[in-house]
Design a protein around this motif. Structure first.
Motif, PDB file in Angstrom:
ATOM      1  N   UNK A   1       0.847  -1.197   0.000  1.00 59.06           N
ATOM      2  CA  UNK A   1       0.000   0.000   0.000  1.00 59.06           C
ATOM      3  C   UNK A   1       0.878   1.242   0.000  1.00 59.06           C
ATOM      4  N   UNK A   2       0.284   2.346  -0.447  1.00 56.76           N
ATOM      5  CA  UNK A   2       0.986   3.624  -0.399  1.00 56.76           C
ATOM      6  C   UNK A   2      -0.029   4.739  -0.202  1.00 56.76           C
ATOM      7  N   UNK A   3       0.439   5.823   0.405  1.00 53.64           N
ATOM      8  CA  UNK A   3      -0.410   6.985   0.629  1.00 53.64           C
ATOM      9  C   UNK A   3       0.377   8.212   0.223  1.00 53.64           C
ATOM     10  N   UNK A   4      -0.298   9.131  -0.454  1.00 51.69           N
ATOM     11  CA  UNK A   4       0.371  10.305  -0.998  1.00 51.69           C
ATOM     12  C   UNK A   4       0.840  11.255   0.104  1.00 51.69           C
ATOM     13  N   UNK A   5       1.643  12.220  -0.295  1.00 45.79           N
ATOM     14  CA  UNK A   5       2.183  13.167   0.678  1.00 45.79           C
ATOM     15  C   UNK A   5       1.067  13.926   1.384  1.00 45.79           C
ATOM     16  N   UNK A   6      -0.030  14.174   0.679  1.00 45.99           N
ATOM     17  CA  UNK A   6      -1.144  14.914   1.272  1.00 45.99           C
ATOM     18  C   UNK A   6      -2.043  14.031   2.111  1.00 45.99           C
ATOM     19  N   UNK A   7      -1.917  12.715   1.919  1.00 44.73           N
ATOM     20  CA  UNK A   7      -2.803  11.791   2.613  1.00 44.73           C
ATOM     21  C   UNK A   7      -4.124  11.592   1.917  1.00 44.73           C
TER      22      UNK A   7
ATOM     23  N   UNK B   1      -1.807   8.403   7.334  1.00 41.69           N
ATOM     24  CA  UNK B   1      -0.630   9.082   7.853  1.00 41.69           C
ATOM     25  C   UNK B   1      -1.058  10.274   8.675  1.00 41.69           C
ATOM     26  N   UNK B   2      -0.242  10.584   9.659  1.00 48.23           N
ATOM     27  CA  UNK B   2      -0.450  11.741  10.517  1.00 48.23           C
ATOM     28  C   UNK B   2       0.808  12.580  10.432  1.00 48.23           C
ATOM     29  N   UNK B   3       0.752  13.613   9.606  1.00 48.67           N
ATOM     30  CA  UNK B   3       1.954  14.414   9.389  1.00 48.67           C
ATOM     31  C   UNK B   3       2.388  15.153  10.646  1.00 48.67           C
ATOM     32  N   UNK B   4       1.441  15.511  11.491  1.00 50.11           N
ATOM     33  CA  UNK B   4       1.780  16.209  12.724  1.00 50.11           C
ATOM     34  C   UNK B   4       2.625  15.332  13.650  1.00 50.11           C
ATOM     35  N   UNK B   5       2.398  14.029  13.566  1.00 52.72           N
ATOM     36  CA  UNK B   5       3.135  13.084  14.407  1.00 52.72           C
ATOM     37  C   UNK B   5       4.217  12.348  13.623  1.00 52.72           C
ATOM     38  N   UNK B   6       4.338  12.647  12.329  1.00 53.80           N
ATOM     39  CA  UNK B   6       5.322  11.966  11.467  1.00 53.80           C
ATOM     40  C   UNK B   6       5.178  10.457  11.564  1.00 53.80           C
ATOM     41  N   UNK B   7       3.944  10.005  11.504  1.00 59.07           N
ATOM     42  CA  UNK B   7       3.656   8.579  11.660  1.00 59.07           C
ATOM     43  C   UNK B   7       2.735   8.102  10.540  1.00 59.07           C
ATOM     44  N   UNK B   8       3.081   6.966   9.979  1.00 58.27           N
ATOM     45  CA  UNK B   8       2.219   6.301   9.011  1.00 58.27           C
ATOM     46  C   UNK B   8       1.670   5.037   9.658  1.00 58.27           C
TER      47      UNK B   8
END
Length: 122
Positions: A49-55, A72-79
């Protein structure tokens, strides 16, 4: 230095669920695609699976579509990879990776985590 650390693997019975996490550091998380691959013994590493930079955009292998969900949670830098309705054939070491675009080709990704074992018993 870019570092990806997976967690959440384990042993589960068929039909069960697991949630994998990938904590990233040393990279501007929101700028990159996050992807998951897996490798079973004696087999090549395969795209999951993959998720884009924007989610906003996601892409899944046919074998997991409808059962796995990438986020993904960009605020937590976690996928995260939520895996439901697991099957014995999902047994593998799961890796997270980061890259500039969504692709199913593993060599196009540069940074990799150490992997986490997922074992599904029948």
């Amino acid at each position: 230095q870019v570092q990806l650390v997976e967690s959440g693997g384990g042993l589960v019975q068929a039909g069960g669920s697991l949630r994998l996490s990938c904590a990233a550091s040393g990279v501007t998380f929101s700028n990159y695609v996050m992807a998951w691959f897996r490798q079973a013994p004696g087999k090549e590493r395969e795209f999951v699976a993959a998720i884009s930079w924007s989610g906003v955009s996601t892409h899944y292998a046919d074998s997991v579509k409808g059962r796995f969900t990438a986020s993904k949670d960009s605020a937590k830098s976690t996928a995260t990879l939520q895996m439901n309705s697991l099957k014995p054939e999902d047994t593998a070491v799961y890796y997270c990776t980061t890259g500039s675009g969504i692709t199913t080709v593993s060599r196009m990704y540069v940074y990799w985590g150490q992997g986490t074992q997922v074992t599904v018993s029948s």
